[in-house]
Write a protein that holds these residues in place. Structure first.
Motif, PDB file in Angstrom:
ATOM      1  N   GLU A   3       0.826  -1.213   0.000  1.00  0.00           N
ATOM      2  CA  GLU A   3       0.000   0.000   0.000  1.00  0.00           C
ATOM      3  C   GLU A   3       0.859   1.261   0.000  1.00  0.00           C
ATOM      4  O   GLU A   3       0.627   2.205   0.760  1.00  0.00           O
ATOM      5  CB  GLU A   3      -0.953   0.008   1.194  1.00  0.00           C
ATOM      6  CG  GLU A   3      -1.867  -1.216   1.239  1.00  0.00           C
ATOM      7  CD  GLU A   3      -2.667  -1.310   2.518  1.00  0.00           C
ATOM      8  OE1 GLU A   3      -3.217  -0.278   2.938  1.00  0.00           O
ATOM      9  OE2 GLU A   3      -2.734  -2.411   3.095  1.00  0.00           O
TER      10      GLU A   3
ATOM     11  N   LYS B 172      -6.382 -10.808   6.126  1.00  0.00           N
ATOM     12  CA  LYS B 172      -7.173 -10.133   7.165  1.00  0.00           C
ATOM     13  C   LYS B 172      -6.217  -9.762   8.285  1.00  0.00           C
ATOM     14  O   LYS B 172      -5.523 -10.629   8.833  1.00  0.00           O
ATOM     15  CB  LYS B 172      -8.282 -11.033   7.695  1.00  0.00           C
ATOM     16  CG  LYS B 172      -9.109 -10.349   8.796  1.00  0.00           C
ATOM     17  CD  LYS B 172     -10.190 -11.249   9.360  1.00  0.00           C
ATOM     18  CE  LYS B 172     -10.977 -10.499  10.442  1.00  0.00           C
ATOM     19  NZ  LYS B 172     -12.004 -11.356  11.072  1.00  0.00           N
TER      20      LYS B 172
ATOM     21  N   TYR C  78      -3.551  -8.392   7.904  1.00  0.00           N
ATOM     22  CA  TYR C  78      -2.239  -8.661   7.328  1.00  0.00           C
ATOM     23  C   TYR C  78      -1.747 -10.087   7.614  1.00  0.00           C
ATOM     24  O   TYR C  78      -0.544 -10.342   7.656  1.00  0.00           O
ATOM     25  CB  TYR C  78      -1.221  -7.619   7.784  1.00  0.00           C
ATOM     26  CG  TYR C  78      -1.596  -6.256   7.257  1.00  0.00           C
ATOM     27  CD1 TYR C  78      -1.265  -5.874   5.961  1.00  0.00           C
ATOM     28  CD2 TYR C  78      -2.326  -5.366   8.037  1.00  0.00           C
ATOM     29  CE1 TYR C  78      -1.644  -4.636   5.453  1.00  0.00           C
ATOM     30  CE2 TYR C  78      -2.711  -4.128   7.546  1.00  0.00           C
ATOM     31  CZ  TYR C  78      -2.377  -3.764   6.247  1.00  0.00           C
ATOM     32  OH  TYR C  78      -2.769  -2.541   5.750  1.00  0.00           O
TER      33      TYR C  78
ATOM     34  N   TRP D 211      -4.998 -12.169  -0.559  1.00  0.00           N
ATOM     35  CA  TRP D 211      -5.906 -11.466   0.359  1.00  0.00           C
ATOM     36  C   TRP D 211      -5.514 -11.802   1.797  1.00  0.00           C
ATOM     37  O   TRP D 211      -5.191 -12.956   2.131  1.00  0.00           O
ATOM     38  CB  TRP D 211      -7.348 -11.899   0.118  1.00  0.00           C
ATOM     39  CG  TRP D 211      -7.951 -11.306  -1.136  1.00  0.00           C
ATOM     40  CD1 TRP D 211      -7.963 -11.846  -2.375  1.00  0.00           C
ATOM     41  CD2 TRP D 211      -8.630 -10.049  -1.231  1.00  0.00           C
ATOM     42  NE1 TRP D 211      -8.605 -11.013  -3.269  1.00  0.00           N
ATOM     43  CE2 TRP D 211      -9.024  -9.888  -2.584  1.00  0.00           C
ATOM     44  CE3 TRP D 211      -8.934  -9.046  -0.315  1.00  0.00           C
ATOM     45  CZ2 TRP D 211      -9.720  -8.775  -3.030  1.00  0.00           C
ATOM     46  CZ3 TRP D 211      -9.632  -7.919  -0.765  1.00  0.00           C
ATOM     47  CH2 TRP D 211     -10.013  -7.783  -2.113  1.00  0.00           C
TER      48      TRP D 211
ATOM     49  N   SER E  52      -1.041  -2.889  -4.398  1.00  0.00           N
ATOM     50  CA  SER E  52      -1.714  -3.377  -3.191  1.00  0.00           C
ATOM     51  C   SER E  52      -2.666  -2.316  -2.684  1.00  0.00           C
ATOM     52  O   SER E  52      -2.566  -1.133  -3.040  1.00  0.00           O
ATOM     53  CB  SER E  52      -0.688  -3.741  -2.102  1.00  0.00           C
ATOM     54  OG  SER E  52       0.146  -2.625  -1.829  1.00  0.00           O
ATOM     55  N   SER E  53      -3.599  -2.741  -1.807  1.00  0.00           N
ATOM     56  CA  SER E  53      -4.564  -1.816  -1.204  1.00  0.00           C
ATOM     57  C   SER E  53      -5.218  -2.521  -0.030  1.00  0.00           C
ATOM     58  O   SER E  53      -5.041  -3.738   0.170  1.00  0.00           O
ATOM     59  CB  SER E  53      -5.607  -1.369  -2.240  1.00  0.00           C
ATOM     60  OG  SER E  53      -6.479  -0.396  -1.674  1.00  0.00           O
ATOM     61  N   SER E  54      -6.013  -1.778   0.770  1.00  0.00           N
ATOM     62  CA  SER E  54      -6.696  -2.369   1.917  1.00  0.00           C
ATOM     63  C   SER E  54      -7.998  -1.640   2.178  1.00  0.00           C
ATOM     64  O   SER E  54      -8.238  -0.538   1.645  1.00  0.00           O
ATOM     65  CB  SER E  54      -5.800  -2.311   3.163  1.00  0.00           C
ATOM     66  OG  SER E  54      -5.583  -0.962   3.553  1.00  0.00           O
ATOM     67  N   TYR E  55      -8.843  -2.273   2.991  1.00  0.00           N
ATOM     68  CA  TYR E  55     -10.124  -1.674   3.385  1.00  0.00           C
ATOM     69  C   TYR E  55     -10.429  -2.137   4.808  1.00  0.00           C
ATOM     70  O   TYR E  55     -10.316  -3.345   5.118  1.00  0.00           O
ATOM     71  CB  TYR E  55     -11.242  -2.118   2.441  1.00  0.00           C
ATOM     72  CG  TYR E  55     -12.559  -1.404   2.682  1.00  0.00           C
ATOM     73  CD1 TYR E  55     -12.841  -0.215   2.021  1.00  0.00           C
ATOM     74  CD2 TYR E  55     -13.506  -1.922   3.557  1.00  0.00           C
ATOM     75  CE1 TYR E  55     -14.051   0.463   2.230  1.00  0.00           C
ATOM     76  CE2 TYR E  55     -14.709  -1.264   3.777  1.00  0.00           C
ATOM     77  CZ  TYR E  55     -14.977  -0.066   3.110  1.00  0.00           C
ATOM     78  OH  TYR E  55     -16.162   0.583   3.332  1.00  0.00           O
ATOM     79  N   THR E  56     -10.817  -1.212   5.669  1.00  0.00           N
ATOM     80  CA  THR E  56     -11.121  -1.528   7.059  1.00  0.00           C
ATOM     81  C   THR E  56     -12.635  -1.528   7.269  1.00  0.00           C
ATOM     82  O   THR E  56     -13.309  -0.525   6.968  1.00  0.00           O
ATOM     83  CB  THR E  56     -10.464  -0.524   8.008  1.00  0.00           C
ATOM     84  OG1 THR E  56      -9.042  -0.555   7.815  1.00  0.00           O
ATOM     85  CG2 THR E  56     -10.779  -0.862   9.465  1.00  0.00           C
TER      86      THR E  56
ATOM     87  N   THR F  24      -9.295  -5.260   9.167  1.00  0.00           N
ATOM     88  CA  THR F  24      -8.635  -4.677   7.991  1.00  0.00           C
ATOM     89  C   THR F  24      -8.336  -5.783   6.985  1.00  0.00           C
ATOM     90  O   THR F  24      -7.635  -6.754   7.309  1.00  0.00           O
ATOM     91  CB  THR F  24      -7.338  -3.974   8.387  1.00  0.00           C
ATOM     92  OG1 THR F  24      -7.634  -2.905   9.296  1.00  0.00           O
ATOM     93  CG2 THR F  24      -6.629  -3.392   7.161  1.00  0.00           C
ATOM     94  N   TYR F  25      -8.860  -5.610   5.795  1.00  0.00           N
ATOM     95  CA  TYR F  25      -8.644  -6.575   4.721  1.00  0.00           C
ATOM     96  C   TYR F  25      -7.732  -5.932   3.671  1.00  0.00           C
ATOM     97  O   TYR F  25      -7.999  -4.819   3.197  1.00  0.00           O
ATOM     98  CB  TYR F  25      -9.969  -6.999   4.100  1.00  0.00           C
ATOM     99  CG  TYR F  25     -10.820  -7.830   5.039  1.00  0.00           C
ATOM    100  CD1 TYR F  25     -10.724  -9.212   5.053  1.00  0.00           C
ATOM    101  CD2 TYR F  25     -11.701  -7.212   5.922  1.00  0.00           C
ATOM    102  CE1 TYR F  25     -11.488  -9.968   5.927  1.00  0.00           C
ATOM    103  CE2 TYR F  25     -12.478  -7.963   6.801  1.00  0.00           C
ATOM    104  CZ  TYR F  25     -12.361  -9.343   6.801  1.00  0.00           C
ATOM    105  OH  TYR F  25     -13.111 -10.088   7.671  1.00  0.00           O
ATOM    106  N   SER F  26      -6.666  -6.622   3.350  1.00  0.00           N
ATOM    107  CA  SER F  26      -5.705  -6.094   2.379  1.00  0.00           C
ATOM    108  C   SER F  26      -5.510  -7.101   1.249  1.00  0.00           C
ATOM    109  O   SER F  26      -5.741  -8.303   1.423  1.00  0.00           O
ATOM    110  CB  SER F  26      -4.359  -5.800   3.053  1.00  0.00           C
ATOM    111  OG  SER F  26      -3.789  -6.989   3.566  1.00  0.00           O
TER     112      SER F  26
END
Length: 1414
Positions: free
Chosen positions: A733, A856, A858, A854, A903-907, A891-893
């Motif tokens: 990220e 969770k 990290y 993917w 890369s990216s992530s979403y909480t 947090t899912y990355s």
């Protein structure tokens, strides 16, 4: 005594008118004789040019680029003596010559050097040499076609021969031994390179490369050299080369297949070269006719002589076209554009002798290939070649006259004694082929003035019979090609010399010469092996054919696995058994095959290679690096290292670790077998010893290079209470001002458990470390913010335990705070159809082998038992929660491997998750709200209507009705339907009986929503409903039943393709009335409905889309009305057309020809035709479509196709195919040969007649039929005429020409307005007047009756009996003017039109029409 001389420098030149002697006076002294002696051959060649120019002046010199015919020679001279350097240069245009001294242009203005140019001879003279003149001298000649150079050294010695080392002393005489020169090293770096080019014949292509030079010196610029397949290219009409300012470009303005090959740019400097290569593919252009072969290539001219040349070429590939049947060779004389075909029939081999050339003329040649479909485009034309005797310069003879004068003449011009010549000698073959042999021999010594020629005799071995082969044409040169020999036969040949005084004895015969025998094409090449090269190219290798049979090269074909669609990988024969196929699709699987070629054609295809998927070739990985020590207990060490930066295209599967004692050189392998992780415990070490380690990585391609050895690690047990270093720092990220760091926990934990971690960072190149988080984090990931965009940072991690902060990890590689271009964020939505919670990510980069990982919090997600699904398609990946619960927040990355860190992530917070779970439930369990539940209503005739009303429904709603759990059918006589606007859904039951007692249910589905409603009809409720239904049924029959349709409307197609609407009516009476309607408009049929039989029919004439629509029939009287309707469209219309097509196709007659004024029309008569029928016309295999060239249509009784303005290309087989669902009916006509010629002649005739009819002379209007006029008045008969060309007009009175005069005035104004004026009419002027309008395309005549009466008389009532208008036919043949853009053919001779007579003075102007006599 005669001697052979060569060219020198001369002051005078003249030709003797009688003897044609050439006398030259040389300016050089006797000491210079050796200098001009070595130039004799050039001198003779110059004399040959002069003689040839006198005899055959056809064009400029054949040599284009500069060429040194005599080069510079090195000299050693003494001080104060003169020296002269000579050279001779040829070229056209005349080359410009420049002189250089040690690479620097010579300063001619100093007066020290004398430079002269006379004709093609150039000289540099130094009159008084000094030791400073010792140097290397270079002469450079250049014109628009290139450059050439020659070098020589001048070494000046002192007069007293001191033994001093001279830097330019040389040995041997012709090669100067110069001192070693240390050149400046120029480093060339290509900034922009040209890649592979895939083009087609006729297109253009440019290859451009830009570069940087270090150092960039203005006077030391590199030379750009371009090569095609190792052949140097120069600027010419085929290739344009431009170089300057760090950029060089090669442009091919008009590509031919000859231009295909590997193009290499070499930037040459004195200190070395830099080069780059790429393949240029040139495919066949569009053929003149479909499926014709590609053009031949590589046209070469061999053995050019005074009246013949031998032309050879290479055959084209025939991957998709039919086999080649032969070739045509064309020639064109230089200076003209008239190509003529040299052979009447196609030749099958790629070599052909062209005879019958004109001596001294120059020619171009080209070749065309032929197969069963047609003739190819022509090849690129050859270079020009002159038909000259190659040995003519040897006839020049020189004599010393004494002093400085020489005489140069032809042998034939020398006085002789009148004897026959001696016999030739040394006859031998210089080329042997299947049907010809090229012989050469040595001419006899000859001094006669009489011309000499030769004869050739041949003899079949063992026959003993000699036969003269050139009895008609005398041979002037000692070289001749004997044609028309038999294949595989043995011959001997001998030559005889002759002049006017007799014939010599025969020469000694040649040794036995066997002509070549046609062995056929090569055998197929051997095994084909394909190996990976790059991600767009593949290396192909194969075994050569066992029977090469004069192999020329190979063609390579490629095909996507399973498609059988073979295409050519090269379009010019390739000589090597290796070839790199470029331009392939990455990830696609291909197979390959090879064909061998010789002059007879192509071999069979080789076996196909094994399928190969295109991807970059595997290489060994690069070396691991940064070996770190993670723990030591005094007897073992735990090591960690970073993985190689380059994996070599395959996954790294093994690591090998070596060790050695510090200070030693012997490495020892630690472990067997290899390890797979980057964490390894080395055991068995000596406490207190110092060790070094190195690591290798291995993949499928093999073992990579060793890493740099580690630092010195001392084997001493770690006892500090703080933790050891963390390891394996990774980054995801990465954005412009933040990134996420992940790491692995320390191996050595110290005296207590690790409680957290600190992250430290420093800018690249500094040692100032900053702690990002003052409070330690317990997890092993952290988002670092506040970074500066574009700045590179290094990171390290320290573990924390109760004893304090531990050792720092090894610093990471530098990471730049810059988001990957096109980066996107993870999105989170609830699927509106399924109710699933979906995390979605679109990668901006994707490569072969890329995977979406993917995590969770990290930690990689590996447990899929709870309904978590990962779906990946291309660059899009989704993490789907099928059965999400409240524990799934976090947090899912996602990261994408084999990319630049995408890369990216979403909480997902607990609150957001609760909302999404509620929405998911609503989506998965939707309910359609109802305004009213299921109810019933009794309709007329006792029908039962069940209905309900929803709040809202869509057009996609579906529903079912059930009675006692049994589904009810909506087919006749029942009905079922819905109204989207009101939300009402209903079911009408035609017969409601006792069996229907029970529960009625309606189930509705609309999208994801559902609803259900039930109605119970049992007991008294059912009895009441049944009684009401019975009452309504009886009442309807008693009161309302009247005329009705016993059979509703239906469409019927008869055997004659007629279409009729049919229905039946019943319960009629005399007052019953029947009506037909279409779209609510009444139709009155030709035949009234037959109400007596009850069968009513409505024929539909000319059935087509125009007749489609809604038809309705009504029957009514005082009892009521009934109606039936049918919609003739959609499937009803299509079924009718299919039936018509079936009947019409079976009845279709053979094609016939009907010519029109616009073209040739083909007709197919059938029972019925309409454009909606499935009818297709073909020309050969090509489907025809309606266009300006092809008019497709028809009448109700036939289908037509007309070729407008037919040409030769329109010949061939034409067919019509009439298709119905079951069969197809085909009719064919061959429009070629006499059939075409007759049809074309008829078309031309009709076209000419139509043109004549359009342009003939006509009377547009204005003339009356009858004219009555009083005596002595003036009568004017005026009208408008037209025609192209403008018509001529003449007048008759009672069949006799009207002669213009004072009384009769005839005029034609502007070629349009014709008039006849009669002044002072009298009774004699009564009668029938005829006006004739006519041009070369015909005309017409019109009659007018004139009646004259006297003053006071009653105006007569004229009742003439007029003759009809008479049409005047055109003159034959009818000529149609050609378009202005094309030169019109010369018209056929015809009698000129008479000039219009001049009017007599004072009389009217007569029409310019010649007098018409009867």
């Amino acid at each position: 005594m005669s001697v052979w001389i060569k060219r020198g420098s001369y002051n005078q030149e003249y030709h003797h008118k009688d003897s044609k002697y050439v006398v030259k006076e040389y300016s050089s002294s006797e000491t210079m004789e050796e200098r001009y002696e070595h130039k004799t051959r050039v001198h003779i060649q110059d004399m040959l040019k002069i003689k040839m120019l006198d005899k055959y002046v056809r064009e400029g010199p054949m040599i284009r680029g500069p060429k040194f015919t005599a080069r510079l020679r090195s000299h050693t001279v003494y001080e104060n003596t003169p020296v002269t350097l000579f050279c001779t240069v040829e070229g056209f245009p005349t080359p410009v010559v420049k002189w250089y001294r040690d690479g620097v242009i010579l300063d001619e203005s100093s007066g020290r050097y004398l430079v002269e140019t006379k004709g093609g001879i150039h000289s540099l003279e130094i009159q008084r040499c000094s030791t400073d003149d010792t140097a290397q001298y270079t002469v450079v000649a250049g014109n628009s076609h290139g450059q050439a150079s020659s070098q020589a050294s001048i070494v000046v010695k002192r007069f007293k021969q001191e033994e001093e080392s001279c830097p330019y002393a040389w040995l041997p005489f012709t090669a100067a031994m110069l001192p070693k020169i240390h050149y400046t090293k120029i480093n060339i770096t290509f900034v922009e390179k040209f890649g592979p080019v895939f083009a087609t014949e006729g297109e253009s292509a440019s290859l451009t490369a830009s570069m940087t030079l270090n150092p960039n010196l203005a006077n030391l610029q590199p030379e750009a050299q371009w090569y095609r397949d190792d052949t140097r290219l120069f600027d010419s009409k085929w290739v344009k080369i431009e170089t300057g300012r760090g950029v060089t470009t090669l442009t091919i303005p008009n590509l031919f297949k000859d231009d295909e090959g590997l193009y290499t740019l070499r930037m040459v400097t004195k200190g070395g070269t830099a080069e780059h290569s790429a393949f240029v593919s040139v495919a066949d252009g569009p053929p003149p006719v479909p499926a014709a072969p590609g053009a031949p290539m590589d046209i070469k001219i061999h053995d050019a002589n005074r009246d013949y040349v031998i032309v050879s070429w290479k055959p084209p590939n025939t991957t998709t076209e039919g086999p080649i049947l032969g070739y045509f060779v064309d020639k064109c004389e230089v200076g003209t554009e008239n190509w003529t075909q040299c052979n009447d029939h196609p030749i099958k081999i790629c070599k052909y002798p062209v005879t019958g050339l004109f001596e001294g003329h120059s020619f171009y040649f080209r070749v065309r290939a032929v197969n069963s479909h047609g003739i190819s485009k022509a090849s690129r034309m050859s270079d020009p070649i002159a038909a000259l005797d190659p040995t003519e310069f040897e006839k020049l003879h020189a004599k010393k006259l004494g002093g400085k004068l020489d005489v140069v003449s032809y042998h034939d011009d020398v006085e002789a004694e009148g004897k026959p010549p001696r016999a030739p000698s040394g006859i031998r073959p210089s080329e042997i082929d299947r049907t010809y042999v090229v012989l050469s021999w040595k001419a006899p010594a000859y001094s006669s003035k009489a011309p000499m020629w030769y004869y050739i005799e041949k003899c079949l071995v063992d026959s003993g019979a000699w036969q003269r082969v050139n009895t008609q044409v005398p041979i002037r040169s000692p070289r001749y090609a004997v044609f028309d020999l038999a294949e595989g036969k043995q011959y001997k040949f001998r030559a005889l010399a002759a002049n006017i005084y007799g014939t010599s004895e025969p020469s000694e015969p040649t040794e036995t010469i066997e002509t070549l025998e046609l062995k056929g094409v090569p055998s197929a090449p051997g095994q084909v092996i394909a190996t990976r090269e790059t991600d767009t190219s593949v290396l192909i290798q194969w075994a050569p054919p066992k029977e090469p049979n004069n192999l020329i090269g190979y063609y390579i074909d490629q095909c996507v696995k399973g498609s059988k669609d073979w295409t050519s990988a090269n379009h010019k024969p390739h000589r090597s058994t290796k070839f790199v196929v470029s331009g392939l699709t990455k990830g696609e699987t291909y197979v390959f095959r090879v064909q061998a070629i010789n002059e007879l054609g192509l071999s069979d295809e080789s076996q196909e290679s094994a399928p190969l998927t295109v991807k970059a070739a595997l290489t060994t990985p690069s070396a691991p690096y940064d070996i770190a020590l993670l723990n030591c207990d005094g007897h073992s060490m735990v090591l960690n290292w970073k993985k190689p930066l380059h994996s070599g295209g395959a996954k790294i599967k093994d690591y090998y670790v070596d060790k050695r004692r510090s200070g030693t050189t012997m490495w020892r392998e630690i472990h067997i077998p290899p390890i797979t992780e980057r964490l390894y415990k080395v055991e068995g070490l000596t406490e207190g010893a110092v060790y070094q380690f190195q690591v290798y990585a291995a993949n499928l391609a093999g073992l990579g290079s060793a890493s740099k050895h580690s630092a010195d690690f001392t084997c001493e047990a770690w006892t500090m209470p703080e933790p050891g270093p963390a390891h394996d720092l990774t980054f995801t990220e990465v954005r412009d001002n933040s990134l996420v760091v992940e790491w692995q926990k320390p191996v050595y934990t110290g005296s207590g458990a690790i409680t957290g971690y600190h992250i430290e960072y420093a800018k690249k190149g500094t040692s100032e470390w900053t702690t990002f988080n003052q409070t330690a984090v317990s997890h092993r990931f952290l988002k670092v913010t506040g970074l500066v965009e574009g700045t590179s940072y290094m990171f390290r991690v320290r573990g924390v335990n109760p004893s304090g902060v531990g050792m720092a990890s090894m610093p990471s590689d530098p990471v730049t705070a810059k988001a990957v271009a096109g980066s996107q964020d993870v999105s989170c939505v609830v699927d509106q159809k399924t109710g699933d919670i979906v995390l979605s990510f679109e990668s901006c980069q994707i490569n072969e082998g890329s995977q979406f990982i993917w995590k969770k919090d990290y930690k990689e997600i590996t447990d899929f038992s709870k309904g978590v699904v990962i779906k990946t398609e291309g660059s899009h990946s989704k993490l789907i929660f099928k059965n999400a619960d409240k524990e799934d927040f976090g947090t899912y990355s996602v990261s994408v491997t084999s990319t630049e860190g995408v890369s990216s992530s979403y909480t997902i917070s607990a609150e957001e998750l609760a909302k999404m779970l509620a929405l998911s439930y609503d989506i998965r369990h939707p309910i359609i709200p109802l305004k009213s539940e299921l109810a019933y209503k009794i309709l007329e005739r006792g029908r039962m209507r069940f209905w309900l009303q929803a709040e809202e429904i869509s057009s996609n709603v579906t529903y079912k009705f059930f009675a006692n759990n049994k589904e009810l059918s909506g087919a006749d006589p029942n009905k079922m339907g819905h109204d989207v606007s009101t939300g009402i859904i209903e079911f009408i039951m035609d017969h409601f009986t006792e069996e229907n007692e029970g529960t009625f249910t309606c189930q509705i589905t609309d999208g994801g929503g559902k609803a259900q409603s039930s109605l119970v009809l049992i007991g008294d409720a059912f009895k009441a409903a049944l009684a009401e239904a019975d009452y309504q049924r009886r009442e309807y029959i008693r009161v309302k039943e009247g005329p009705h349709f016993s059979e509703f409307l239906s469409l019927h197609v008869g055997d004659d393709c007629s279409v009729t609407l049919i229905c039946k009516v019943a319960n009629l009476k005399k007052e019953s009335v029947f009506h037909w309607f279409k779209e609510d408009t009444e139709i009155i049929p030709d035949v009234k409905p037959d109400l007596g039989s009850g069968v009513c029919k409505l024929p539909i004439k000319l059935f087509s889309l125009k007749t489609a629509g809604v038809y309705k029939a009504t029957i009514s009287d005082d009892r009521g009305q009934d109606m039936s309707q049918i919609d003739i469209s959609g499937k009803v219309f299509d079924d009718a057309i299919d039936k018509i097509s079936q009947l019409a196709g079976a009845s279709a007659a053979q094609l016939v020809i009907n010519c029109t004024a616009t073209g040739i029309q083909l007709q197919c008569h059938m029972k019925y035709y309409t454009s909606e029928m499935n009818i297709t016309w073909y020309h050969g295999e090509t489907k025809l479509s309606h266009s300006d060239k092809v008019m497709i249509g028809g009448t109700p009784s036939m289908a037509t196709m007309e070729v407008i303005e037919p040409t030769e290309r329109d010949k061939g087989a034409y067919s019509i195919v009439i298709t119905d669902p079951e069969n197809s009916h085909k009719r064919t006509l061959d429009l070629s040969g006499d059939v075409y010629e007759k049809a074309f002649a008829e078309f031309q005739k009709l076209k000419a007649e139509a043109y004549a009819e359009k342009n003939r002379g006509k009377v547009v209007g204005g003339l009356p039929d009858v004219v009555t006029i009083m005596e002595k008045k003036t009568l004017s008969l005026t009208c408008t005429v037209c025609g192209d060309p403008k018509p001529q007009v003449s007048w008759l009175k009672n069949g006799t020409d009207v002669e213009p005069g004072d009384q009769y005035v005839v005029s034609l104004d502007q070629g349009k307005f014709a008039s006849l004026t009669i002044k002072g009419v009298s009774m004699e002027d009564s009668g029938r007047y005829t006006m004739i309008v006519q041009n070369k395309y015909g005309g017409e005549s019109v009659d007018i009756v004139v009646s004259v009466y006297r003053h006071g008389e009653k105006i007569p009532e004229a009742k003439p009996t007029l003759t009809p208008k008479t049409i005047i036919p055109p003159k034959l043949p009818i000529e149609i003017p050609q378009p202005k853009t094309q030169p019109a053919p010369s018209p056929a001779p015809s009698a000129p039109s008479p000039a219009p007579p001049k009017a007599a003075p004072g009389r009217g102007v007569k029409s310019p029409t010649p007098t018409r006599r009867k």
